[in-house]
Design a protein around this motif. Sequence first.
Motif, PDB file in Angstrom:
ATOM      1  N   CYS A 114      52.279  61.293  21.266  1.00  0.00           N
ATOM      2  CA  CYS A 114      53.348  60.861  21.738  1.00  0.00           C
ATOM      3  C   CYS A 114      53.903  61.649  22.720  1.00  0.00           C
ATOM      4  O   CYS A 114      53.952  62.811  22.583  1.00  0.00           O
ATOM      5  N   ARG A 171      48.271  60.578  16.686  1.00  0.00           N
ATOM      6  CA  ARG A 171      47.968  59.851  18.124  1.00  0.00           C
ATOM      7  C   ARG A 171      49.148  58.668  18.468  1.00  0.00           C
ATOM      8  O   ARG A 171      49.361  58.288  19.753  1.00  0.00           O
ATOM      9  N   CYS A 172      49.586  58.016  17.566  1.00  0.00           N
ATOM     10  CA  CYS A 172      50.261  57.041  17.704  1.00  0.00           C
ATOM     11  C   CYS A 172      51.677  57.087  16.987  1.00  0.00           C
ATOM     12  O   CYS A 172      52.644  55.987  17.115  1.00  0.00           O
ATOM     13  N   ARG A 173      52.081  58.147  16.430  1.00  0.00           N
ATOM     14  CA  ARG A 173      53.486  58.176  15.735  1.00  0.00           C
ATOM     15  C   ARG A 173      54.244  59.428  16.251  1.00  0.00           C
ATOM     16  O   ARG A 173      53.485  60.346  16.443  1.00  0.00           O
ATOM     17  N   GLU A 193      57.203  54.502  16.710  1.00  0.00           N
ATOM     18  CA  GLU A 193      56.101  54.420  17.660  1.00  0.00           C
ATOM     19  C   GLU A 193      56.313  55.251  19.031  1.00  0.00           C
ATOM     20  O   GLU A 193      57.483  55.703  19.044  1.00  0.00           O
ATOM     21  N   CYS A 194      55.228  55.302  19.833  1.00  0.00           N
ATOM     22  CA  CYS A 194      55.455  56.303  21.078  1.00  0.00           C
ATOM     23  C   CYS A 194      56.127  55.542  22.342  1.00  0.00           C
ATOM     24  O   CYS A 194      55.755  54.749  23.081  1.00  0.00           O
ATOM     25  N   TRP A 251      52.409  58.494  26.358  1.00  0.00           N
ATOM     26  CA  TRP A 251      51.843  59.530  25.842  1.00  0.00           C
ATOM     27  C   TRP A 251      51.330  60.788  26.611  1.00  0.00           C
ATOM     28  O   TRP A 251      51.451  60.496  27.740  1.00  0.00           O
ATOM     29  N   ASP A 307      47.245  53.889  29.533  1.00  0.00           N
ATOM     30  CA  ASP A 307      47.618  53.850  28.109  1.00  0.00           C
ATOM     31  C   ASP A 307      46.973  52.923  27.437  1.00  0.00           C
ATOM     32  O   ASP A 307      47.540  52.289  26.261  1.00  0.00           O
ATOM     33  N   CYS A 313      46.170  53.356  20.954  1.00  0.00           N
ATOM     34  CA  CYS A 313      46.978  52.905  19.624  1.00  0.00           C
ATOM     35  C   CYS A 313      46.552  51.357  19.774  1.00  0.00           C
ATOM     36  O   CYS A 313      45.465  50.783  19.504  1.00  0.00           O
ATOM     37  N   SER A 314      47.683  50.604  19.679  1.00  0.00           N
ATOM     38  CA  SER A 314      47.531  49.071  19.615  1.00  0.00           C
ATOM     39  C   SER A 314      46.664  48.451  20.692  1.00  0.00           C
ATOM     40  O   SER A 314      46.015  47.420  20.709  1.00  0.00           O
ATOM     41  N   ARG A 352      43.917  49.830  22.038  1.00  0.00           N
ATOM     42  CA  ARG A 352      42.608  50.670  21.930  1.00  0.00           C
ATOM     43  C   ARG A 352      41.662  49.866  22.113  1.00  0.00           C
ATOM     44  O   ARG A 352      40.533  50.070  22.523  1.00  0.00           O
TER      45      ARG A 352
END
Length: 573
Positions: A49, A83-85, A110-111, A115, A131, A134-135, A137
Amino acid sequence: MGFSDLLQEAGGFGRFQWMHVTLISLPGLLLASQNLLNNFVSGVPTHHCSLPANYSLPDYQIDEKQLVKAFIPLDPSGNRLDRCRRYVEPQWHLLVTNGSANVSHLKTEECLDGWTFDHSEFLATTISEWDLVCSLRPLKQMIQTIYMGGVLTGAIIFGGLSDRFGRRSVLIWSYLQLAILGCSAALSPTYSVYCIFRFLCGMAVSGIIINGVSLKVEWIPTKERTLVGTLTSFFFTFGQLILAGLAYWLRDWRKLQVVVCVPHFLFFAYSWWFAESARWLVLNRRSDKALKNLHRVARINGKPINQLTLEVLHSHMKKEIDSCQSTLTAYDLVKTRGMRRISICLMAVWFATSFAYYGLVMDLQKFGVSIYVMQIIFGAVDIPSKLLALAALTYLGRRYSQATCLFMSALVIFANIFIPPDMQVLRTVLACLGKGFTSSSFTVVYLYTGELYPTVIRQTGMGFVSTMARTGSMAAPAVLILDEVFPALPSIVYGGAAVLAGFFACFLPETLNVELPDTINDVEEKWSGRKSTPHHQEDVSLREGGVCEHGDQVSGVPLKELKDVEGTGLNAL
C-alpha cells in the motif's frame, strides 16, 4: 494417379518447398510470444500500500525502510509485507530496537491511496499501470482467458473463411491483423480496451496457425511430411526462448507488446509470394490458376512440366472433384460405437493436456525463481521432451505413450504440492518435468488423433477435438484464481484432470504399425468388433472422398491429403 504424383513430377520436395515451408514457419518464432505474453505483460511486481499523504514523523530520524515498517503490517506468513492492507495509524513503537509487540489488535485498512510497486523485475506491466492487485487480482488471468477465447473464435471463423476465400488470402489477412491490432494494443488506455485487442490478436494467431499449416501441407509430398512436421515444430520451442530474451531486455509491457507484433508486417509483406493451394483452387473451379501455380512450382524446382494441361490436372484429381458432391458432419464422429468411443476419449485427452499445459506455463512467478530464467528453462525442456515422445511413439506405441505422459504429468504436479516454498530448486525441477510431460502429451495426441480418425472425416475430427484443447486453455488461467481459496487447489485440479484423461487414454485402440482407416466402416471393423449397419455403410461409401468447400473443416486441409497427418500434427501450437 493423384495430386501427390503431380507434386513429384514438379520436383517433389524441392527448392520451392524449402523456401515455402521456411517462410511460413518463421512466424512460429513469435507465435509462442503471443500465447505466453501475459506472463510478462501482466507480471506482478512486488508491491504494498502507498503511504498516506499526510502524517507526522517522530522526533528521531528514520529511513524509508523504517517508514514502511511503521505503516505496513506483515502478511500472515510473517515473511513479507502485506500487499493489500496498511495500518490506520503509523506504529512508531514497532521501530524500537528489539521491540516486539502483539500487532493483531492494531487496526488496518485497505490501500486507500493506491499501491507502490517495485521496479527491479519489471519497469511497467498492466498490473502496475491499472492496479490489478488485491480485489482486482483475478483480472490478470482474465486477460489470458479472453485471449484464448479469441483463438477459439478465430479457429471457427478463419477455418470457414479459408474454405471460401483460400488459405493464402486468409493467411495474409491474419498477418496484417496481428501486426496492426497487436501494435495498437500497446496504446491501450484502459484494461477493457486492451482485452478487446488481445481477443482480436488471438483470432489472428489462430488464422495464422490453421492456414499456415494447411498451406504447408498441401504443397509437400506425403513421404516428407513427418520430417517437415518434426523440424518446424521446433520454431515454437525456440520462440519461447526468444520471448524470455525480449522480455528481459525490455521489461516494459508496451514496448514488449510492440516488439513481438511489428515483425508481422514483414511476414505480411513477403506472404504475397506464397502460392495458393492448387488442390483448393481446383476444387473451387479455378483450375487455370492452379495450373499456373503448378508450372511456377516446377520452374522454381528446376523441373518444368510442359506436358501438364488442364485435362491432365483434372484426371489426376478426379476423385477429389467427385467427392465434393457431399460431406460428412461432426455428428458422424459420435454416430457409431467405435467413433463415439474414440471421440469421447480424445475429447478428455485434448482438454486435460491443454488444461495442464497452460496451467503450468501461465504462472511462472509462483516458483520463486526469476521469471526470465523459468521461461528459458520451460522453453528448453521442450526439445528433449519432443524427442523422447517420438522415441516412445516408436517403441511403446501410441496408447501407452499417451497414458504415461498424462499420468506422469499428474504425478509431478501432485508432488509439487508437498514441496515447501523454500526448496526452490526442487520445485523448479518438478515444474520442468511437468511441463515436459504435458508437452510430450501434445506431441503424442496430434499424431494419435490423425491415426484414429478415418480419412473421410479426419479433418473434421481434428477440428472437433482441438476445440476441446482451446476450451482447456481458456479454463486454465481462471483456475489459478482458486489459490485464494486454498493454495494447492489449482494444482489438485490440474493434476486431477490429467489423471482422469490418462484413464480415458487407456480405452483408446492402439495404432502402432496399423494401416490408417479410410472410412468409418474401417474404424468399426478394426476397433469396435462389428461392422456398421448396411444403411450407414452405403451412406459413407457415397461420401468417403472427403470434405470440400462447405465441409466441417477447421483448417481446411483436404481430407485425402491428411491421410499422413502425423507430419502436420507436430506443427500446431
